[in-house]
Design a protein around this motif. Structure first.
Motif, PDB file in Angstrom:
ATOM      1  N   ARG A 175       0.831  -1.209   0.000  1.00  0.00           N
ATOM      2  CA  ARG A 175       0.000   0.000   0.000  1.00  0.00           C
ATOM      3  C   ARG A 175       0.862   1.255   0.000  1.00  0.00           C
ATOM      4  NH1 ARG A 175      -5.029  -2.001   2.245  1.00  0.00           N
ATOM      5  NH2 ARG A 175      -5.030  -4.070   1.347  1.00  0.00           N
ATOM      6  N   THR A 176       0.350   2.304  -0.660  1.00  0.00           N
ATOM      7  CA  THR A 176       1.027   3.599  -0.591  1.00  0.00           C
ATOM      8  C   THR A 176       0.649   4.284   0.714  1.00  0.00           C
ATOM      9  OG1 THR A 176      -0.832   4.733  -1.587  1.00  0.00           O
ATOM     10  CG2 THR A 176       0.850   3.869  -3.087  1.00  0.00           C
ATOM     11  N   ARG A 177       1.393   5.325   1.025  1.00  0.00           N
ATOM     12  CA  ARG A 177       1.117   6.108   2.216  1.00  0.00           C
ATOM     13  C   ARG A 177      -0.303   6.698   2.155  1.00  0.00           C
ATOM     14  NH1 ARG A 177       4.224   7.925   6.284  1.00  0.00           N
ATOM     15  NH2 ARG A 177       3.292   9.679   7.391  1.00  0.00           N
ATOM     16  N   GLU A 178      -0.682   7.162   0.958  1.00  0.00           N
ATOM     17  CA  GLU A 178      -2.016   7.761   0.798  1.00  0.00           C
ATOM     18  C   GLU A 178      -3.110   6.721   1.025  1.00  0.00           C
ATOM     19  OE1 GLU A 178       0.574   8.250  -1.430  1.00  0.00           O
ATOM     20  OE2 GLU A 178       0.936  10.162  -0.389  1.00  0.00           O
ATOM     21  N   ALA A 179      -2.906   5.518   0.469  1.00  0.00           N
ATOM     22  CA  ALA A 179      -3.914   4.464   0.622  1.00  0.00           C
ATOM     23  C   ALA A 179      -4.059   4.071   2.100  1.00  0.00           C
ATOM     24  CB  ALA A 179      -3.535   3.234  -0.204  1.00  0.00           C
ATOM     25  N   LEU A 180      -2.919   4.016   2.811  1.00  0.00           N
ATOM     26  CA  LEU A 180      -2.974   3.667   4.236  1.00  0.00           C
ATOM     27  C   LEU A 180      -3.757   4.725   5.009  1.00  0.00           C
ATOM     28  CD1 LEU A 180       0.677   2.421   4.808  1.00  0.00           C
ATOM     29  CD2 LEU A 180      -1.388   1.036   4.894  1.00  0.00           C
ATOM     30  N   THR A 181      -3.469   5.998   4.715  1.00  0.00           N
ATOM     31  CA  THR A 181      -4.154   7.085   5.403  1.00  0.00           C
ATOM     32  C   THR A 181      -5.658   7.017   5.142  1.00  0.00           C
ATOM     33  OG1 THR A 181      -2.186   8.408   5.016  1.00  0.00           O
ATOM     34  CG2 THR A 181      -4.129   9.573   5.825  1.00  0.00           C
ATOM     35  N   GLU A 182      -6.002   6.781   3.863  1.00  0.00           N
ATOM     36  CA  GLU A 182      -7.419   6.722   3.525  1.00  0.00           C
ATOM     37  C   GLU A 182      -8.101   5.562   4.260  1.00  0.00           C
ATOM     38  OE1 GLU A 182     -10.056   6.840  -0.525  1.00  0.00           O
ATOM     39  OE2 GLU A 182      -8.793   5.077  -0.203  1.00  0.00           O
ATOM     40  N   SER A 183      -7.413   4.407   4.321  1.00  0.00           N
ATOM     41  CA  SER A 183      -8.020   3.244   4.984  1.00  0.00           C
ATOM     42  C   SER A 183      -8.250   3.477   6.473  1.00  0.00           C
ATOM     43  CB  SER A 183      -7.146   2.006   4.788  1.00  0.00           C
ATOM     44  OG  SER A 183      -7.292   1.550   3.469  1.00  0.00           O
ATOM     45  N   ILE A 184      -7.434   4.359   7.063  1.00  0.00           N
ATOM     46  CA  ILE A 184      -7.648   4.671   8.484  1.00  0.00           C
ATOM     47  C   ILE A 184      -8.807   5.650   8.639  1.00  0.00           C
ATOM     48  CG2 ILE A 184      -6.648   5.773  10.526  1.00  0.00           C
ATOM     49  CD1 ILE A 184      -3.900   4.741   9.507  1.00  0.00           C
ATOM     50  N   LEU A 185      -8.803   6.699   7.792  1.00  0.00           N
ATOM     51  CA  LEU A 185      -9.803   7.762   7.960  1.00  0.00           C
ATOM     52  C   LEU A 185     -11.167   7.345   7.416  1.00  0.00           C
ATOM     53  CD1 LEU A 185      -7.632  10.893   7.150  1.00  0.00           C
ATOM     54  CD2 LEU A 185      -8.217   9.909   9.381  1.00  0.00           C
ATOM     55  N   ASP A 186     -11.182   6.498   6.389  1.00  0.00           N
ATOM     56  CA  ASP A 186     -12.453   6.064   5.798  1.00  0.00           C
ATOM     57  C   ASP A 186     -12.369   4.556   5.539  1.00  0.00           C
ATOM     58  OD1 ASP A 186     -14.812   5.723   4.525  1.00  0.00           O
ATOM     59  OD2 ASP A 186     -14.296   6.882   2.737  1.00  0.00           O
ATOM     60  N   PRO A 187     -12.541   3.743   6.573  1.00  0.00           N
ATOM     61  CA  PRO A 187     -12.274   2.301   6.473  1.00  0.00           C
ATOM     62  C   PRO A 187     -13.042   1.607   5.354  1.00  0.00           C
ATOM     63  CG  PRO A 187     -12.658   2.919   8.753  1.00  0.00           C
ATOM     64  CD  PRO A 187     -12.990   4.122   7.915  1.00  0.00           C
ATOM     65  N   ASP A 188     -14.239   2.102   5.016  1.00  0.00           N
ATOM     66  CA  ASP A 188     -15.050   1.396   4.028  1.00  0.00           C
ATOM     67  C   ASP A 188     -14.764   1.821   2.589  1.00  0.00           C
ATOM     68  OD1 ASP A 188     -16.355  -0.275   5.809  1.00  0.00           O
ATOM     69  OD2 ASP A 188     -17.749   1.316   6.383  1.00  0.00           O
ATOM     70  N   ALA A 189     -13.786   2.748   2.382  1.00  0.00           N
ATOM     71  CA  ALA A 189     -13.457   3.191   1.028  1.00  0.00           C
ATOM     72  C   ALA A 189     -12.965   2.002   0.198  1.00  0.00           C
ATOM     73  CB  ALA A 189     -12.406   4.295   1.082  1.00  0.00           C
ATOM     74  N   THR A 190     -12.071   1.200   0.778  1.00  0.00           N
ATOM     75  CA  THR A 190     -11.655  -0.048   0.120  1.00  0.00           C
ATOM     76  C   THR A 190     -11.715  -1.165   1.151  1.00  0.00           C
ATOM     77  OG1 THR A 190      -9.440   0.792   0.509  1.00  0.00           O
ATOM     78  CG2 THR A 190     -10.140   0.641  -1.791  1.00  0.00           C
ATOM     79  N   ILE A 191     -12.359  -2.267   0.764  1.00  0.00           N
ATOM     80  CA  ILE A 191     -12.512  -3.398   1.688  1.00  0.00           C
ATOM     81  C   ILE A 191     -11.728  -4.582   1.134  1.00  0.00           C
ATOM     82  CG2 ILE A 191     -14.153  -5.095   2.599  1.00  0.00           C
ATOM     83  CD1 ILE A 191     -14.449  -2.481   3.972  1.00  0.00           C
ATOM     84  N   LEU A 204     -13.755   1.493  15.762  1.00  0.00           N
ATOM     85  CA  LEU A 204     -12.986   2.698  16.087  1.00  0.00           C
ATOM     86  C   LEU A 204     -13.878   3.772  16.712  1.00  0.00           C
ATOM     87  CD1 LEU A 204     -10.532   2.925  13.059  1.00  0.00           C
ATOM     88  CD2 LEU A 204     -10.075   2.142  15.388  1.00  0.00           C
ATOM     89  N   ASN A 205     -15.129   3.849  16.260  1.00  0.00           N
ATOM     90  CA  ASN A 205     -16.043   4.811  16.887  1.00  0.00           C
ATOM     91  C   ASN A 205     -16.323   4.436  18.332  1.00  0.00           C
ATOM     92  OD1 ASN A 205     -16.440   6.751  14.952  1.00  0.00           O
ATOM     93  ND2 ASN A 205     -18.077   5.615  13.933  1.00  0.00           N
ATOM     94  N   ALA A 206     -16.511   3.144  18.574  1.00  0.00           N
ATOM     95  CA  ALA A 206     -16.782   2.700  19.944  1.00  0.00           C
ATOM     96  C   ALA A 206     -15.595   3.013  20.850  1.00  0.00           C
ATOM     97  CB  ALA A 206     -17.096   1.206  19.965  1.00  0.00           C
ATOM     98  N   LEU A 207     -14.389   3.008  20.273  1.00  0.00           N
ATOM     99  CA  LEU A 207     -13.183   3.299  21.068  1.00  0.00           C
ATOM    100  C   LEU A 207     -12.865   4.796  21.083  1.00  0.00           C
ATOM    101  CD1 LEU A 207     -10.908   0.392  19.802  1.00  0.00           C
ATOM    102  CD2 LEU A 207     -11.903   0.601  22.067  1.00  0.00           C
ATOM    103  N   ASN A 208     -13.727   5.609  20.441  1.00  0.00           N
ATOM    104  CA  ASN A 208     -13.493   7.057  20.327  1.00  0.00           C
ATOM    105  C   ASN A 208     -12.150   7.372  19.673  1.00  0.00           C
ATOM    106  OD1 ASN A 208     -15.904   7.254  21.553  1.00  0.00           O
ATOM    107  ND2 ASN A 208     -15.198   8.307  23.384  1.00  0.00           N
ATOM    108  N   PHE A 209     -11.760   6.544  18.696  1.00  0.00           N
ATOM    109  CA  PHE A 209     -10.467   6.725  18.033  1.00  0.00           C
ATOM    110  C   PHE A 209     -10.369   8.090  17.344  1.00  0.00           C
ATOM    111  CE2 PHE A 209      -8.105   6.369  13.972  1.00  0.00           C
ATOM    112  CZ  PHE A 209      -6.839   6.094  14.468  1.00  0.00           C
ATOM    113  N   TYR A 210     -11.398   8.408  16.538  1.00  0.00           N
ATOM    114  CA  TYR A 210     -11.304   9.621  15.712  1.00  0.00           C
ATOM    115  C   TYR A 210     -11.361  10.894  16.552  1.00  0.00           C
ATOM    116  CZ  TYR A 210     -11.923   6.378  11.891  1.00  0.00           C
ATOM    117  OH  TYR A 210     -11.757   5.342  11.019  1.00  0.00           O
TER     118      TYR A 210
END
Lengths: 228, 215
Positions: A175-191, A204-210
């Motif tokens: 994965r590129t750095r951009e793809a990794l960042t996107e997968s963290i910020l928007d997990p459902d963008a690529t599954i 992540l929402n339940a853990l208050n990650f964001y």
């Protein structure tokens, strides 16, 4: 004859109540299949409450009974309601205190103390504030590895073993750095194929990650993942 | 009157007063039962308010058909108990024995369903507390606080199940007394009080079913 005076609930009444209870059970099952949004829980509780009242009034014969038993039953319910409402008024409104990293307690000095220390006209108040109030600190930024341990480890292994989420082994190459960042910020963008959608966002929402993680921390998490 | 005089304690004025005192005592006991369960309902409410998505997702693993079946079984048993009180008040003693045995049968059916539900969960690694480790199809349900949902599920249904077992013991005991002809329209306090207890166990389940299985 004392017992002769007791009210005998007719079979017809008992059978009617039983039929109503069965009908309400069917209704609550059907309404639960529909998505009524915020009404789901109140409706299910209202149906359950109606059933409970029917059982108490007719099967338990509170309706025909010595009123003192009704008073006792109401007292019990009243105490349960006090217990529930006071507890929820605390837990539902206190905010997410439980997830603060150890050693850091967010604390704002009252505005009056800030003003006092700025003008320095009331040295006593400042001295008092310094004595009694903890210093305001920024939360120390957590390392990428610390974030991984706190939020990712349960579902993503580093050694290729299978957990609820895909492994991070070799993820830096694939994965590129951009793809990794996107997968963290928007997990459902690529599954990744074979893994469930929504689960990561939910987790992540339940853990208050964001809400508790800074941009800089996410950068360091991405750097940590790139090294895998 | 001979029957009454053998059951009337000397410190009561009349069997009516004795019956009322026993019944009010039972209601006070039922209040303590309500408060016992209210602690668990509060725990459920607190965690549900904090993590509603987790509770909705986790409850998908509970089979609402089995929950609904058990609801109907318990409602039927409440009906038979209410009928048994009706018939003892009319002195029809044989019907009382049959109805109490039917109640016992319903209670047994409830526990059998519960057995299959519990073992089904255990076979997928869903245990209360630290043993929580869902695998296979259930692995995707391992979200944070899913263990809390299932701990609450096991504790609430477990303590409710213990109440069903205790109720079965008490009903079995009053069945034997009914067969020996201990009860009549003049004296049926144990049947009345057991009925009250059994209805409360039913009411608790009436709330557990939607909270755990449906919403």
């Amino acid at each position: 004859m004392a017992h002769g005076s007791h009210h005998i609930v007719p079979i017809r009444t008992l059978a009617t109540v039983f039929a109503v209870l069965v009908a309400l059970t069917i209704i609550t099952v059907i309404t639960a299949q529909l998505d009524l949004g915020p009404l789901n829980v109140p409706l299910a509780l209202a149906i359950a409450g109606t059933k409970a009242v029917a059982v108490a009034a007719i099967f338990m014969a509170l309706k025909y009974d010595n009123p003192v038993n009704m008073v006792v039953a109401f007292l019990g319910i009243a105490f349960a309601v006090v217990f529930l409402s006071l507890t929820l008024s605390d837990t539902a409104l206190r905010g997410a205190l439980g997830i603060q990293p150890a050693g850091h307690i967010p604390y704002e000095l009252p505005a009056a103390v800030h003003e006092a220390s700025a003008s320095a006209e009331e040295p006593d108040a400042v001295a008092l504030a310094e004595q009694e109030m903890p210093e305001v600190q920024e939360a120390p930024a957590r390392s990428g590895e610390a974030l991984y341990d706190q939020f990712c480890k349960t579902c993503h292994s580093l050694d290729g073993s299978v957990l609820p989420g895909p492994t991070f082994q070799g993820i830096g190459q694939s994965r590129t750095r951009e793809a990794l960042t996107e997968s963290i910020l928007d997990p459902d963008a690529t599954i990744t194929e074979g893994f469930p959608p929504q689960l990561m966002l939910l987790t992540l929402n339940a853990l208050n990650f964001y809400s508790t993680t800074s941009d800089a921390e996410i950068e360091s998490l991405v750097t940590f993942l790139e090294a895998q | 009157m001979a029957e009454t005089s053998t059951t009337l304690k000397h410190y009561f004025v009349s069997s009516a007063q004795q019956f009322d005192a026993a019944k009010m005592g039972m209601w006070l006991f039922l209040v303590t039962e309500v408060l016992l369960f209210s602690g668990m309902f509060v725990a459920y409410a607190v965690y549900r308010v904090w993590y509603p998505e987790v509770f909705e997702l986790s409850s998908e693993l509970l089979d609402w058909r089995l929950g609904a079946l058990n609801t109907l079984v318990l409602l039927a048993s409440s009906f038979t108990v209410a009928l048994s009180v009706h018939f003892i008040q009319r002195n029809e003693k044989e019907k009382v024995v049959v109805l109490l045995l039917l109640t016992l049968l319903c209670a047994l059916a409830f526990m059998v369903v519960k057995y299959f539900e519990y073992t089904g969960k255990w076979s997928h690694g869903i245990f209360p507390g630290a043993g929580f480790a869902p695998h296979g199809d259930y692995a995707a349900y391992y979200t944070p606080y899913a263990p809390q949902f299932f701990s609450i599920y096991f504790v609430m249904t477990g303590i409710h199940g213990i109440h069903v077992l205790v109720g079965m013991g008490v009903i079995a005991w009053i069945v034997t007394r009914a067969i020996r002809g201990h009860f009549s329209a003049a004296y049926y306090t144990p049947i009345e009080l057991t009925g009250l207890y059994w209805h409360l166990v039913d009411i608790i389940w009436i709330f557990l079913f939607p909270l755990l299985y449906l919403i």
